[in-house]
Design a protein around this motif. Structure first.
Motif, short mmCIF file in Angstrom:
data_model
loop_
_atom_site.label_atom_id
_atom_site.label_comp_id
_atom_site.label_asym_id
_atom_site.label_seq_id
_atom_site.Cartn_x
_atom_site.Cartn_y
_atom_site.Cartn_z
N GLN A 179 0.35 -1.20 -0.22
CA GLN A 179 0.10 0.01 0.00
C GLN A 179 0.77 1.31 -0.05
O GLN A 179 0.86 1.76 -0.21
N ASP A 180 1.66 1.10 0.56
CA ASP A 180 3.11 2.37 1.13
C ASP A 180 3.25 2.45 -0.45
O ASP A 180 3.66 3.97 -1.64
N GLU A 181 3.64 1.55 -1.48
CA GLU A 181 4.09 1.63 -3.06
C GLU A 181 3.60 1.67 -3.67
O GLU A 181 3.31 2.58 -4.95
N ARG A 182 1.65 1.18 -3.70
CA ARG A 182 0.91 2.00 -4.42
C ARG A 182 0.80 3.66 -4.19
O ARG A 182 0.54 4.11 -5.34
N ALA A 183 0.90 4.57 -3.08
CA ALA A 183 0.70 5.19 -2.65
C ALA A 183 2.33 6.31 -3.53
O ALA A 183 1.97 7.23 -4.19
N GLU A 184 3.45 5.25 -4.01
CA GLU A 184 4.56 6.48 -4.47
C GLU A 184 4.26 6.08 -6.19
O GLU A 184 4.28 7.13 -6.78
N ALA A 185 3.73 5.28 -6.16
CA ALA A 185 3.36 5.14 -7.48
C ALA A 185 2.16 5.77 -7.93
O ALA A 185 2.78 6.64 -9.02
N GLU A 186 1.44 6.21 -7.74
CA GLU A 186 0.29 7.09 -7.29
C GLU A 186 1.11 8.61 -7.79
O GLU A 186 0.01 9.55 -8.29
N ALA A 187 1.62 8.89 -6.81
CA ALA A 187 2.33 10.03 -6.70
C ALA A 187 2.95 10.41 -7.80
O ALA A 187 3.41 11.91 -8.18
N ALA A 188 3.17 9.69 -8.83
CA ALA A 188 4.63 9.57 -9.47
C ALA A 188 4.24 9.07 -10.98
O ALA A 188 4.27 10.18 -11.82
N GLY A 189 2.52 9.46 -10.88
CA GLY A 189 1.79 9.80 -12.08
C GLY A 189 0.50 8.33 -12.78
O GLY A 189 0.34 8.51 -13.70
N LEU A 190 1.62 7.33 -11.83
CA LEU A 190 0.67 5.84 -12.51
C LEU A 190 -0.51 5.32 -11.94
O LEU A 190 -0.41 5.58 -10.56
N HIS A 191 -1.16 5.28 -12.65
CA HIS A 191 -3.20 4.24 -11.92
C HIS A 191 -1.99 3.34 -11.76
O HIS A 191 -2.08 2.22 -12.50
N VAL A 192 -3.11 3.11 -10.58
CA VAL A 192 -1.92 1.08 -10.29
C VAL A 192 -3.51 0.33 -11.30
O VAL A 192 -5.14 0.63 -9.86
N LEU A 193 -2.85 -0.70 -11.53
CA LEU A 193 -3.99 -1.64 -12.53
C LEU A 193 -4.62 -3.27 -11.23
O LEU A 193 -5.90 -2.98 -11.43
N ASP A 194 -3.07 -3.49 -10.46
CA ASP A 194 -3.89 -4.80 -10.47
C ASP A 194 -2.47 -4.13 -8.56
O ASP A 194 -1.12 -3.99 -9.08
N LEU A 195 -3.00 -4.94 -8.10
CA LEU A 195 -1.55 -5.37 -6.70
C LEU A 195 -2.48 -6.26 -5.87
O LEU A 195 -3.47 -6.40 -5.49
N ARG A 196 -1.12 -7.35 -5.60
CA ARG A 196 -1.77 -9.00 -4.97
C ARG A 196 -0.53 -8.85 -4.31
O ARG A 196 0.73 -8.65 -4.43
N LEU A 197 -1.04 -9.61 -3.15
CA LEU A 197 -0.03 -9.77 -2.18
C LEU A 197 -0.39 -11.01 -1.17
O LEU A 197 -1.13 -11.84 -1.68
N GLU A 198 1.01 -12.42 -1.49
CA GLU A 198 1.14 -13.31 -1.36
C GLU A 198 2.26 -13.52 0.24
O GLU A 198 3.45 -12.97 -0.19
N ARG A 199 2.48 -14.41 0.67
CA ARG A 199 2.91 -14.93 1.58
C ARG A 199 3.43 -16.50 1.74
O ARG A 199 2.11 -17.15 1.59
N LEU A 200 4.32 -16.54 1.72
CA LEU A 200 4.90 -18.19 0.78
C LEU A 200 5.80 -18.92 2.02
O LEU A 200 6.69 -17.92 2.78
N ARG A 201 5.86 -19.83 2.19
CA ARG A 201 6.87 -21.40 3.43
C ARG A 201 7.63 -20.79 2.53
O ARG A 201 7.67 -21.97 1.27
#
Length: 269
Positions: free
Chosen positions: A186-208
């Protein structure tokens, strides 16, 4: 790393000194993780980054892969793509990786540029239709937006927050919350949007992840150098010996990586 269960018997019979010496002398350049076969496992994200990257490369246009390492992931995607890319470039800062990536990617039509990870990137404004990266140390979104053409896309898989922190904190002790939160999507989404990029997809997974012998731990920490900065066998010998005993008596050391997929588009204005 392998995603399949493995037999650890051949390694568990070997001494601590043998395992550590082998891992400490092994080549750690590039992002080839075949050394870990039979010694460590890591589940892969469900989305299949390399396959999705190949689909986007297949669309054509000028492409740039940032922090390409030894070029292994990009090379695999280029081979999977249904047609060769248009103008294709990749950057890498670490000299041994530059040589490795050049040998691998040049025959596939990609120019490797030796360049620092930090801005400015050595490319003109709006030069690329697609910018990609797998596990960048840091995504410099303002610079990514600068080199993207209007309507261009940034597509990447990033390391997420507190990744493999079970291992990090074994060696370094408990980490403060601000460190654990670093790389939060979510922090990186905010940085991307502040740079003028529109976030189309954002998915997070935790992996063993599982480390089946102490050599796998040593090799991992030598290869992924930001996990335990300044790691050497001599500096952490007591902790390594204790962990070796733990693995032999209790079984694999279990940790969890975090990964997130991000796709963002630059506006046409």
């Amino acid at each position: 790393m392998s995603t399949e269960p493995v037999s650890t018997e051949p390694h568990s019979e070997r001494s601590f000194d043998e395992l550590v010496r082998e891992a400490d002398e092994a080549d750690v350049s590039g992002w080839d993780f075949s050394w870990f076969e039979g010694r460590a496992t890591e589940l892969r994200p469900s989305w299949g980054y390399q396959r999705l990257l190949a689909e986007r490369l297949n669309a054509g246009g000028a492409t740039l892969d940032l922090q390409t390492g030894g070029g292994e992931v990009l090379a695999g995607a280029l081979r999977m793509a249904g047609r060769p890319p248009g103008m294709s470039a990749a950057t890498e800062a670490y000299p041994p990786n530059v040589l490795k990536a050049t040998r691998l990617l040049h025959p596939l039509g990609t120019t490797v540029v030796a360049a620092p990870d930090e801005p400015p990137f050595p490319f003109a404004d709006g030069a690329f239709d697609l910018v990609t990266s797998r596990h960048p140390v840091k995504a410099h979104f303002a610079e990514i937006a600068r080199v993207l053409a209007p309507g261009g896309t940034y597509f990447a898989q990033h390391v997420g927050p507190a990744s493999v922190f079970e291992l990090v904190e074994y060696f370094l002790g408990p980490q403060p919350e601000e460190v654990r939160r670093g790389r939060h999507p979510q922090d990186e989404r905010a940085e991307a949007e502040a740079a003028g990029l529109h976030v189309l997809d954002l998915r997070l997974e935790r992996l063993r992840m599982e480390f089946h012998d102490i050599g796998a731990v040593v090799h991992f920490l030598r290869k992924v150098i930001w996990m335990v900065p300044g790691f050497t066998v001599d500096a952490y010998l007591p902790q390594l010996r204790a962990l070796d005993e733990q693995i032999r008596s209790e079984g694999p050391f279990v940790a969890h990586s975090t990964r997130f997929l991000i796709e963002a588009r630059k506006g046409r204005d």
